[in-house]
Design a protein around this motif. Sequence first.
Motif, PDB file in Angstrom:
ATOM      1  N   ALA A   1     -11.429  36.621 -16.930  1.00 55.87           N
ATOM      2  CA  ALA A   1      -9.910  36.674 -17.441  1.00 55.87           C
ATOM      3  C   ALA A   1     -10.133  37.742 -18.557  1.00 55.87           C
ATOM      4  N   VAL A   2      -9.058  38.899 -18.495  1.00 55.71           N
ATOM      5  CA  VAL A   2      -9.429  40.005 -18.848  1.00 55.71           C
ATOM      6  C   VAL A   2      -8.196  39.985 -20.192  1.00 55.71           C
ATOM      7  N   ASP A   3      -8.886  40.008 -21.474  1.00 55.05           N
ATOM      8  CA  ASP A   3      -7.783  40.140 -22.726  1.00 55.05           C
ATOM      9  C   ASP A   3      -7.018  38.913 -22.668  1.00 55.05           C
ATOM     10  N   ALA A   4      -7.628  37.831 -22.383  1.00 58.78           N
ATOM     11  CA  ALA A   4      -6.827  36.387 -22.175  1.00 58.78           C
ATOM     12  C   ALA A   4      -6.822  35.711 -23.735  1.00 58.78           C
ATOM     13  N   GLN A   5      -5.441  35.377 -23.871  1.00 54.62           N
ATOM     14  CA  GLN A   5      -5.096  34.679 -25.270  1.00 54.62           C
ATOM     15  C   GLN A   5      -4.753  33.229 -24.821  1.00 54.62           C
ATOM     16  N   PRO A   6      -5.374  32.310 -25.602  1.00 55.17           N
ATOM     17  CA  PRO A   6      -5.055  30.964 -25.395  1.00 55.17           C
ATOM     18  C   PRO A   6      -3.329  30.866 -26.017  1.00 55.17           C
ATOM     19  N   SER A   7      -2.863  29.809 -25.029  1.00 56.41           N
ATOM     20  CA  SER A   7      -1.262  29.716 -25.155  1.00 56.41           C
ATOM     21  C   SER A   7      -0.972  28.296 -24.551  1.00 56.41           C
TER      22      SER A   7
ATOM     23  N   HIS B   1     -15.588  33.910 -17.393  1.00 54.21           N
ATOM     24  CA  HIS B   1     -16.233  35.157 -17.994  1.00 54.21           C
ATOM     25  C   HIS B   1     -14.940  35.576 -18.662  1.00 54.21           C
ATOM     26  N   GLN B   2     -14.852  35.984 -20.004  1.00 62.23           N
ATOM     27  CA  GLN B   2     -13.968  36.889 -20.742  1.00 62.23           C
ATOM     28  C   GLN B   2     -14.138  37.983 -20.972  1.00 62.23           C
ATOM     29  N   GLN B   3     -13.282  38.911 -20.501  1.00 59.81           N
ATOM     30  CA  GLN B   3     -13.761  40.228 -20.631  1.00 59.81           C
ATOM     31  C   GLN B   3     -12.472  41.146 -21.131  1.00 59.81           C
ATOM     32  N   SER B   4     -12.927  42.024 -22.202  1.00 60.60           N
ATOM     33  CA  SER B   4     -11.941  42.826 -22.743  1.00 60.60           C
ATOM     34  C   SER B   4     -11.739  44.337 -22.030  1.00 60.60           C
ATOM     35  N   SER B   5     -10.516  44.766 -21.928  1.00 64.00           N
ATOM     36  CA  SER B   5     -10.334  45.990 -21.560  1.00 64.00           C
ATOM     37  C   SER B   5     -10.226  47.314 -22.593  1.00 64.00           C
ATOM     38  N   VAL B   6     -10.693  47.035 -23.659  1.00 63.23           N
ATOM     39  CA  VAL B   6     -10.747  48.302 -24.502  1.00 63.23           C
ATOM     40  C   VAL B   6     -11.390  49.220 -23.970  1.00 63.23           C
ATOM     41  N   GLY B   7     -10.824  50.410 -24.026  1.00 58.73           N
ATOM     42  CA  GLY B   7     -11.395  51.710 -23.524  1.00 58.73           C
ATOM     43  C   GLY B   7     -11.193  51.909 -21.959  1.00 58.73           C
ATOM     44  N   ARG B   8     -10.514  50.970 -21.414  1.00 54.86           N
ATOM     45  CA  ARG B   8     -10.564  51.124 -19.937  1.00 54.86           C
ATOM     46  C   ARG B   8      -9.397  50.395 -19.386  1.00 54.86           C
ATOM     47  N   THR B   9      -9.086  50.285 -18.220  1.00 50.52           N
ATOM     48  CA  THR B   9      -7.896  49.703 -17.595  1.00 50.52           C
ATOM     49  C   THR B   9      -8.095  48.187 -17.281  1.00 50.52           C
ATOM     50  N   VAL B  10      -7.443  47.394 -17.168  1.00 53.08           N
ATOM     51  CA  VAL B  10      -7.776  46.118 -16.425  1.00 53.08           C
ATOM     52  C   VAL B  10      -8.584  45.929 -15.063  1.00 53.08           C
TER      53      VAL B  10
ATOM     54  N   LEU C   1     -12.744  35.869  -9.217  1.00 58.14           N
ATOM     55  CA  LEU C   1     -11.116  35.748  -9.351  1.00 58.14           C
ATOM     56  C   LEU C   1     -10.721  36.484 -10.431  1.00 58.14           C
ATOM     57  N   GLY C   2      -9.919  37.494 -10.218  1.00 58.10           N
ATOM     58  CA  GLY C   2      -9.245  37.732 -11.556  1.00 58.10           C
ATOM     59  C   GLY C   2      -7.919  36.784 -12.014  1.00 58.10           C
ATOM     60  N   TRP C   3      -8.186  36.268 -13.130  1.00 58.29           N
ATOM     61  CA  TRP C   3      -7.268  35.233 -13.565  1.00 58.29           C
ATOM     62  C   TRP C   3      -6.557  35.656 -14.872  1.00 58.29           C
ATOM     63  N   ASP C   4      -5.213  35.685 -14.815  1.00 58.43           N
ATOM     64  CA  ASP C   4      -4.341  35.699 -15.523  1.00 58.43           C
ATOM     65  C   ASP C   4      -3.317  34.528 -15.822  1.00 58.43           C
ATOM     66  N   ALA C   5      -3.465  33.301 -15.194  1.00 56.45           N
ATOM     67  CA  ALA C   5      -2.753  32.095 -15.085  1.00 56.45           C
ATOM     68  C   ALA C   5      -1.339  32.416 -14.804  1.00 56.45           C
ATOM     69  N   SER C   6      -1.106  33.369 -13.831  1.00 58.43           N
ATOM     70  CA  SER C   6       0.156  33.518 -13.353  1.00 58.43           C
ATOM     71  C   SER C   6       0.088  32.890 -12.050  1.00 58.43           C
ATOM     72  N   PRO C   7       1.522  32.551 -11.435  1.00 57.97           N
ATOM     73  CA  PRO C   7       1.426  31.969 -10.238  1.00 57.97           C
ATOM     74  C   PRO C   7       0.930  32.882  -9.083  1.00 57.97           C
TER      75      PRO C   7
ATOM     76  N   HIS D   1      -2.379  30.199 -20.239  1.00 55.71           N
ATOM     77  CA  HIS D   1      -3.843  30.054 -20.253  1.00 55.71           C
ATOM     78  C   HIS D   1      -4.312  28.680 -20.408  1.00 55.71           C
ATOM     79  N   GLY D   2      -3.441  27.979 -21.434  1.00 56.47           N
ATOM     80  CA  GLY D   2      -3.996  26.916 -22.273  1.00 56.47           C
ATOM     81  C   GLY D   2      -4.863  27.190 -23.228  1.00 56.47           C
ATOM     82  N   PRO D   3      -5.602  26.144 -23.731  1.00 55.41           N
ATOM     83  CA  PRO D   3      -6.192  26.323 -25.052  1.00 55.41           C
ATOM     84  C   PRO D   3      -7.581  27.254 -24.740  1.00 55.41           C
ATOM     85  N   SER D   4      -8.167  26.948 -23.360  1.00 57.83           N
ATOM     86  CA  SER D   4      -9.417  28.051 -23.243  1.00 57.83           C
ATOM     87  C   SER D   4      -9.223  28.463 -21.742  1.00 57.83           C
ATOM     88  N   PRO D   5      -9.015  29.842 -21.842  1.00 58.56           N
ATOM     89  CA  PRO D   5      -8.706  30.578 -20.759  1.00 58.56           C
ATOM     90  C   PRO D   5      -9.580  30.523 -19.633  1.00 58.56           C
ATOM     91  N   GLY D   6      -9.089  30.308 -18.417  1.00 59.36           N
ATOM     92  CA  GLY D   6     -10.110  30.072 -17.133  1.00 59.36           C
ATOM     93  C   GLY D   6     -10.665  28.791 -17.094  1.00 59.36           C
TER      94      GLY D   6
END
Length: 275
Positions: A184-190, A216-225, A155-161, A194-199
């Motif tokens: 969760a790709v490039d997720a930031q707590p908010s 799982h927390q993933q980074s998109s550095v060097g590639r697309t989401v 499940l690709g999760w970005d905390a959107s509806p 996402h809340g304090p702990s994304p996912g």
Amino acid sequence: MLKDIVAIVDNGDKSAAFVQRAIGFAKAQDAHFAITLLTDIFWDPAILPPYEAYSGVFEEIEAEQSRRIAAVKALIEHAPIAVEVRAVTDAPAYLNGAASVEGRYADMLLVGGPSTFENPKLRRRSVEAALMSSTGPILILPDDSHLERVRHAVLGWDASPEARRAAKDLLPVLDPGAHIDIVAVDAQPSETGHGPSPGTDIARHLARHGFEVEVHQQSSVGRTVSDALEEFTSASGADLLAIGAFAHSRVRDIFLGGVTRHLLQDVRIPLLLSR
């Protein structure tokens, strides 16, 4: 479990392998299965023929529709389940609306990869029209994919509806006790996203439904989401990837692209889209 599945095609030749995969999926789900054949009118309505020529034009259209229906019916002649075939014929600009109507009365729409359509633009527009009208989830079964039971999903999760809808639509597809990777790709707590702990929150919710869940927390550095999500899904051996579609504004997706658009253009794994 899913009980009513509709596959969208525009021909019975290029879609042959997809139709067999769709039948296998519907059989495994023990669902009623229907194929909706979209036949685009193949003459240019901007060039109006003389009045006396209209009868000939309509005869050509009816003949082409009959040919395509016969080709689709030939594909299901020895199917292990009953398959309903229905056809819609119209100009390409209006056919995409038919997918929205079909999705409104089914648990899920099935669509093949770009190569399964004679008119790839019709495929893309039909998927987008169905998603934008929020008629229900769409499962893309690309070339060379095989999907019947779902024991492992990403499940690709970005905390959107839209992602929340994808999580909900994923549940009926899964086997009891299936494994779900929350990515969760490039997720930031908010506080509001996402809340304090994304996912973590969505993982807790899904675990209460009896599934085995990992975050799982993933980074998109060097590639697309979209690449990050697809690569994780392939590497993990998951059966499918589920995402919320068009979570950003339509204008942004059109001009800048987006995860949904990228995956639709070059999908290599079964993809569940929700909005």
